[in-house]
Scaffold this motif. Structure first.
Motif, PDB file in Angstrom:
ATOM      1  N   ILE A 182      -5.323  -2.595   1.496  1.00 51.10           N
ATOM      2  CA  ILE A 182      -4.852  -2.421   0.129  1.00 51.10           C
ATOM      3  C   ILE A 182      -3.358  -2.732   0.123  1.00 51.10           C
ATOM      4  CG2 ILE A 182      -4.556  -0.810  -1.794  1.00 51.10           C
ATOM      5  CD1 ILE A 182      -6.823   0.880  -0.466  1.00 51.10           C
ATOM      6  N   LEU A 183      -2.952  -3.690  -0.689  1.00 51.83           N
ATOM      7  CA  LEU A 183      -1.538  -3.990  -0.817  1.00 51.83           C
ATOM      8  C   LEU A 183      -0.902  -2.995  -1.786  1.00 51.83           C
ATOM      9  CD1 LEU A 183      -1.515  -7.891  -1.002  1.00 51.83           C
ATOM     10  CD2 LEU A 183      -1.085  -6.429   0.976  1.00 51.83           C
ATOM     11  N   VAL A 184       0.090  -2.285  -1.311  1.00 50.08           N
ATOM     12  CA  VAL A 184       0.792  -1.288  -2.112  1.00 50.08           C
ATOM     13  C   VAL A 184       2.226  -1.754  -2.288  1.00 50.08           C
ATOM     14  CG1 VAL A 184       1.481   1.130  -2.313  1.00 50.08           C
ATOM     15  CG2 VAL A 184      -0.661   0.531  -1.156  1.00 50.08           C
ATOM     16  N   LEU A 200      -1.247  -1.568  -6.891  1.00 47.91           N
ATOM     17  CA  LEU A 200      -2.322  -1.171  -5.984  1.00 47.91           C
ATOM     18  C   LEU A 200      -3.385  -2.259  -6.013  1.00 47.91           C
ATOM     19  CD1 LEU A 200      -2.563   2.604  -6.971  1.00 47.91           C
ATOM     20  CD2 LEU A 200      -1.374   1.604  -5.000  1.00 47.91           C
ATOM     21  N   LEU A 201      -3.410  -3.066  -4.959  1.00 43.68           N
ATOM     22  CA  LEU A 201      -4.215  -4.287  -4.972  1.00 43.68           C
ATOM     23  C   LEU A 201      -5.131  -4.365  -3.750  1.00 43.68           C
ATOM     24  CD1 LEU A 201      -1.248  -6.690  -5.874  1.00 43.68           C
ATOM     25  CD2 LEU A 201      -2.787  -5.504  -7.466  1.00 43.68           C
ATOM     26  N   PRO A 202      -6.369  -3.891  -3.868  1.00 45.36           N
ATOM     27  CA  PRO A 202      -7.326  -4.047  -2.766  1.00 45.36           C
ATOM     28  C   PRO A 202      -7.576  -5.536  -2.501  1.00 45.36           C
ATOM     29  CG  PRO A 202      -8.109  -2.450  -4.384  1.00 45.36           C
ATOM     30  CD  PRO A 202      -6.952  -3.171  -5.005  1.00 45.36           C
ATOM     31  N   LYS A 203      -7.364  -5.945  -1.278  1.00 52.07           N
ATOM     32  CA  LYS A 203      -7.512  -7.367  -0.953  1.00 52.07           C
ATOM     33  C   LYS A 203      -8.458  -7.618   0.215  1.00 52.07           C
ATOM     34  CE  LYS A 203      -5.179  -9.765  -3.935  1.00 52.07           C
ATOM     35  NZ  LYS A 203      -5.835 -10.857  -4.690  1.00 52.07           N
ATOM     36  N   GLY A 204      -9.217  -6.610   0.588  1.00 52.21           N
ATOM     37  CA  GLY A 204     -10.195  -6.816   1.643  1.00 52.21           C
ATOM     38  C   GLY A 204      -9.560  -7.281   2.944  1.00 52.21           C
ATOM     39  N   MET A 231       8.313  -6.311  -1.185  1.00 55.38           N
ATOM     40  CA  MET A 231       7.844  -5.336  -2.181  1.00 55.38           C
ATOM     41  C   MET A 231       6.641  -4.541  -1.687  1.00 55.38           C
ATOM     42  SD  MET A 231       7.869  -7.562  -5.708  1.00 55.38           S
ATOM     43  CE  MET A 231       6.666  -6.412  -6.436  1.00 55.38           C
ATOM     44  N   PHE A 232       5.874  -5.131  -0.761  1.00 53.94           N
ATOM     45  CA  PHE A 232       4.556  -4.595  -0.425  1.00 53.94           C
ATOM     46  C   PHE A 232       4.450  -4.125   1.027  1.00 53.94           C
ATOM     47  CE2 PHE A 232       3.793  -7.477  -3.974  1.00 53.94           C
ATOM     48  CZ  PHE A 232       2.885  -6.769  -4.750  1.00 53.94           C
ATOM     49  N   HIS A 233       3.523  -3.207   1.220  1.00 56.76           N
ATOM     50  CA  HIS A 233       3.044  -2.887   2.565  1.00 56.76           C
ATOM     51  C   HIS A 233       1.525  -2.753   2.486  1.00 56.76           C
ATOM     52  CE1 HIS A 233       3.257   1.236   0.888  1.00 56.76           C
ATOM     53  NE2 HIS A 233       2.299   1.518   1.761  1.00 56.76           N
ATOM     54  N   VAL A 234       0.875  -2.733   3.618  1.00 60.17           N
ATOM     55  CA  VAL A 234      -0.589  -2.703   3.662  1.00 60.17           C
ATOM     56  C   VAL A 234      -1.076  -1.322   4.088  1.00 60.17           C
ATOM     57  CG1 VAL A 234      -2.674  -3.703   4.676  1.00 60.17           C
ATOM     58  CG2 VAL A 234      -0.670  -5.154   4.246  1.00 60.17           C
ATOM     59  N   GLU A 235      -1.985  -0.763   3.291  1.00 64.67           N
ATOM     60  CA  GLU A 235      -2.681   0.480   3.641  1.00 64.67           C
ATOM     61  C   GLU A 235      -4.125   0.128   3.991  1.00 64.67           C
ATOM     62  OE1 GLU A 235      -1.712   3.650   3.758  1.00 64.67           O
ATOM     63  OE2 GLU A 235       0.310   3.507   2.912  1.00 64.67           O
ATOM     64  N   HIS A 236      -4.672   0.810   4.986  1.00 65.12           N
ATOM     65  CA  HIS A 236      -6.064   0.552   5.353  1.00 65.12           C
ATOM     66  C   HIS A 236      -7.007   1.236   4.365  1.00 65.12           C
ATOM     67  CE1 HIS A 236      -5.303  -1.559   9.068  1.00 65.12           C
ATOM     68  NE2 HIS A 236      -4.434  -0.622   9.425  1.00 65.12           N
ATOM     69  N   SER A 237      -8.099   0.568   4.061  1.00 63.43           N
ATOM     70  CA  SER A 237      -9.099   1.120   3.160  1.00 63.43           C
ATOM     71  C   SER A 237      -9.936   2.180   3.856  1.00 63.43           C
ATOM     72  CB  SER A 237     -10.013   0.002   2.652  1.00 63.43           C
ATOM     73  OG  SER A 237     -11.109   0.533   1.938  1.00 63.43           O
ATOM     74  N   LEU A 238     -10.274   3.238   3.127  1.00 62.53           N
ATOM     75  CA  LEU A 238     -11.138   4.292   3.665  1.00 62.53           C
ATOM     76  C   LEU A 238     -12.572   3.811   3.855  1.00 62.53           C
ATOM     77  CD1 LEU A 238     -10.064   7.351   1.488  1.00 62.53           C
ATOM     78  CD2 LEU A 238      -9.651   7.070   3.931  1.00 62.53           C
ATOM     79  N   LEU A 241      -7.545   4.715  -4.590  1.00 67.59           N
ATOM     80  CA  LEU A 241      -6.271   4.222  -5.117  1.00 67.59           C
ATOM     81  C   LEU A 241      -5.445   5.344  -5.739  1.00 67.59           C
ATOM     82  CD1 LEU A 241      -7.305   0.832  -6.773  1.00 67.59           C
ATOM     83  CD2 LEU A 241      -6.581   1.285  -4.423  1.00 67.59           C
ATOM     84  N   LEU A 242      -6.112   6.376  -6.236  1.00 68.07           N
ATOM     85  CA  LEU A 242      -5.384   7.493  -6.837  1.00 68.07           C
ATOM     86  C   LEU A 242      -4.504   8.211  -5.818  1.00 68.07           C
ATOM     87  CD1 LEU A 242      -7.997   9.051  -9.290  1.00 68.07           C
ATOM     88  CD2 LEU A 242      -5.694   8.273  -9.886  1.00 68.07           C
ATOM     89  N   ARG A 243      -4.878   8.171  -4.553  1.00 69.37           N
ATOM     90  CA  ARG A 243      -4.080   8.813  -3.502  1.00 69.37           C
ATOM     91  C   ARG A 243      -2.768   8.085  -3.285  1.00 69.37           C
ATOM     92  NH1 ARG A 243      -6.544   8.067   1.407  1.00 69.37           N
ATOM     93  NH2 ARG A 243      -5.951  10.045   2.333  1.00 69.37           N
ATOM     94  N   LEU A 244      -2.715   6.831  -3.713  1.00 69.02           N
ATOM     95  CA  LEU A 244      -1.529   5.998  -3.515  1.00 69.02           C
ATOM     96  C   LEU A 244      -0.701   5.857  -4.786  1.00 69.02           C
ATOM     97  CD1 LEU A 244      -3.384   3.167  -1.553  1.00 69.02           C
ATOM     98  CD2 LEU A 244      -2.029   5.032  -0.556  1.00 69.02           C
TER      99      LEU A 244
END
Length: 205
Positions: free
Chosen positions: A200-202, A165-169, A186-193, A60-63
């Motif tokens: 992850i909803l950003v 920064l909301l990890p939502k699986g 407001m949001f877009h989705v980033e893939h989890s590492l 999450l720190l990367r985002l």
């Protein structure tokens, strides 16, 4: 991601100092010890702590916005310390961890004391509804509430510049579609590492 890959990623991504690495290891040791007394994480994930919990939080720190020492990070429903405790160990954010369960608050405060991060890591031992509003630069929540309820409860801590920064699986896209069109924007989705199927909803604002 294996445990070895998770540790290698952390070292490469954050150029982790020896002292910081020792804090991470101490946190894990204290967590394993406390798991004998209360259910902090699932037993299924206990053998993959570095990947499933440490890196899953650290990514999450990367985002998040870059900060030196005065950014306010609000972590909702911190539980066993994810992601709040990991963020506090790896960064200089002023991390406020909201947790209403007494035994978990005692554990979190013990970790803060033992790792020596009390100058920028704080436990708020109460329900979010009872906490006086303040402005946060980052709001995170790993397993706090469904997205619509999460935003309803916590939007008073946000400003137009707040990053969410909301990890939502695997439910990230589905939960996002459940919001109003205005909030969806407001949001877009980033893939989890750590899980190619997780998102992850950003958001910002």
């Amino acid at each position: 991601m294996t445990e070895e890959e998770a540790q290698a990623w952390l070292r490469a991504e954050f150029d982790v100092s020896r002292e910081t690495w020792q804090r991470l290891e101490l946190f894990i040791s204290l967590l394993r010890e406390e798991m004998q007394h209360q259910n902090l994480i699932s037993k299924a994930s206990a053998d993959n702590l570095w990947a499933r919990h440490i890196v899953d939080s650290a990514q999450l720190l990367r985002l998040a916005p870059t900060t030196k020492n005065n950014g306010i990070w609000l972590d909702l429903g911190t539980g066993a310390g994810f992601p709040g405790m990991v963020i506090a160990i790896l960064s200089r954010y002023q991390v406020h961890m909201v947790e209403s369960r007494k035994r978990r608050c005692i554990f979190l405060n013990h970790v803060i004391d033992q790792t020596g991060i009390g100058d920028h890591a704080f436990v708020i031992a109460d329900r979010l509804e009872n906490i006086e509003s303040f402005s946060a630069d980052v709001i995170s929540a790993r397993a706090f509430a469904p997205l619509d309820r999460l935003i309803a409860l916590s939007h008073r801590f946000s400003t137009e510049n707040t990053v969410w920064l909301l990890p939502k699986g695997k439910n990230a896209v589905r939960e996002l579609k459940g919001l109003s069109p205005k909030r969806q924007k407001m949001f877009h989705v980033e893939h989890s590492l750590t899980d190619p199927d997780a998102g992850i909803l950003v958001g910002k604002g």
